[in-house]
Design a protein around this motif. Structure first.
Motif, PDB file in Angstrom:
ATOM      1  N   SER A 197       0.825  -1.208   0.000  1.00  0.00           N
ATOM      2  CA  SER A 197       0.000   0.000   0.000  1.00  0.00           C
ATOM      3  C   SER A 197       0.857   1.255   0.000  1.00  0.00           C
ATOM      4  O   SER A 197       0.534   2.237  -0.679  1.00  0.00           O
ATOM      5  CB  SER A 197      -0.927   0.004   1.216  1.00  0.00           C
ATOM      6  N   VAL A 198       1.940   1.229   0.767  1.00  0.00           N
ATOM      7  CA  VAL A 198       2.849   2.376   0.768  1.00  0.00           C
ATOM      8  C   VAL A 198       3.460   2.559  -0.617  1.00  0.00           C
ATOM      9  O   VAL A 198       3.595   3.695  -1.106  1.00  0.00           O
ATOM     10  CB  VAL A 198       3.949   2.195   1.831  1.00  0.00           C
ATOM     11  N   HIS A 199       3.799   1.453  -1.274  1.00  0.00           N
ATOM     12  CA  HIS A 199       4.328   1.542  -2.634  1.00  0.00           C
ATOM     13  C   HIS A 199       3.313   2.211  -3.561  1.00  0.00           C
ATOM     14  O   HIS A 199       3.683   3.063  -4.391  1.00  0.00           O
ATOM     15  CB  HIS A 199       4.659   0.137  -3.151  1.00  0.00           C
ATOM     16  N   LEU A 200       2.044   1.847  -3.435  1.00  0.00           N
ATOM     17  CA  LEU A 200       1.014   2.429  -4.305  1.00  0.00           C
ATOM     18  C   LEU A 200       0.863   3.922  -4.044  1.00  0.00           C
ATOM     19  O   LEU A 200       0.710   4.715  -4.993  1.00  0.00           O
ATOM     20  CB  LEU A 200      -0.312   1.699  -4.092  1.00  0.00           C
ATOM     21  N   LEU A 201       0.894   4.324  -2.790  1.00  0.00           N
ATOM     22  CA  LEU A 201       0.851   5.749  -2.452  1.00  0.00           C
ATOM     23  C   LEU A 201       1.983   6.498  -3.149  1.00  0.00           C
ATOM     24  O   LEU A 201       1.760   7.537  -3.797  1.00  0.00           O
ATOM     25  CB  LEU A 201       0.963   5.898  -0.930  1.00  0.00           C
TER      26      LEU A 201
END
Length: 206
Positions: free
Chosen positions: A89-93
């Protein structure tokens, strides 16, 4: 078209499972007694609504002295309740930000606890705009918090894409015309961002 993507934080970017912490440290039986006797989630809602974290915990501790140790633990070891990170999720952000897509947070979070969490999780400072319930004085799923975000950012509701793990929060946003995605894991969220043309499959892959 999507003009901005809105992330919830708890159980989207970082896990929020307080029961797991108390199971691990006090055992399931004691945790059941604690959560059955003390409405800890309502206590947390007070913090998320803007009340002082320390004061709320002290008030609750005074009401339930038989659980003073555990309530103090909620305060003293709070960061363990808000962990671990959900790396995909952090990667997607960050992938969205690299593409120039505006990314906002919309989170039920206390004033003090959010500031504290940022010292552990640097990505929480990377949003283009932060909408933190404690600062706003209202928590999801109250319609007013969504209205306040719309008024502040100026993006039309139908051009906002919002992800949250809770169905009631998603339904409240959808009722205002937002595009929504109920978060059940980062892979499904990645696929939605790809389907919207916001990220390529390569960009969405950690």
């Amino acid at each position: 078209m999507i003009d901005a993507v809105v992330f919830d934080i708890g159980n989207v970017l970082i896990e929020w499972q307080p029961e797991r912490h108390f199971d691990r440290h006090y055992g399931e039986d004691r945790r059941r007694d604690l959560f059955g006797s003390v409405d800890l989630h309502a206590m947390n809602d007070r913090v998320d609504g803007g009340e002082n974290f320390h004061a709320v915990l002290k008030d609750t501790e005074a009401q339930y002295p038989e659980f003073a140790v555990e309530i103090r633990d909620w305060h003293d070891n709070w960061i363990q309740l808000a962990s671990p990170v959900i790396p995909h999720s952090v990667h997607l952000l960050r992938a969205l930000r690299r593409k120039g897509v505006p990314v906002f947070s919309l989170t039920n979070f206390g004033i003090e606890t959010f500031d504290y969490a940022v010292t552990f999780y640097s990505f929480l400072s990377e949003f283009d705009r932060d909408y933190v319930s404690g600062r706003m004085g209202v928590i999801k799923p109250a319609p007013r918090i969504y209205e306040m975000l719309e008024q502040d950012c100026g993006v039309a509701p139908e051009r906002l894409l919002f992800t949250d793990d809770r169905a009631d929060n998603i339904q409240a946003a959808a009722a205002r015309g937002w595009q929504t995605h109920q978060f059940e894991g980062p892979q499904g969220w990645a696929e939605r961002l790809i389907a919207e043309g916001l990220l390529t499959p390569q960009e969405a892959t950690p």
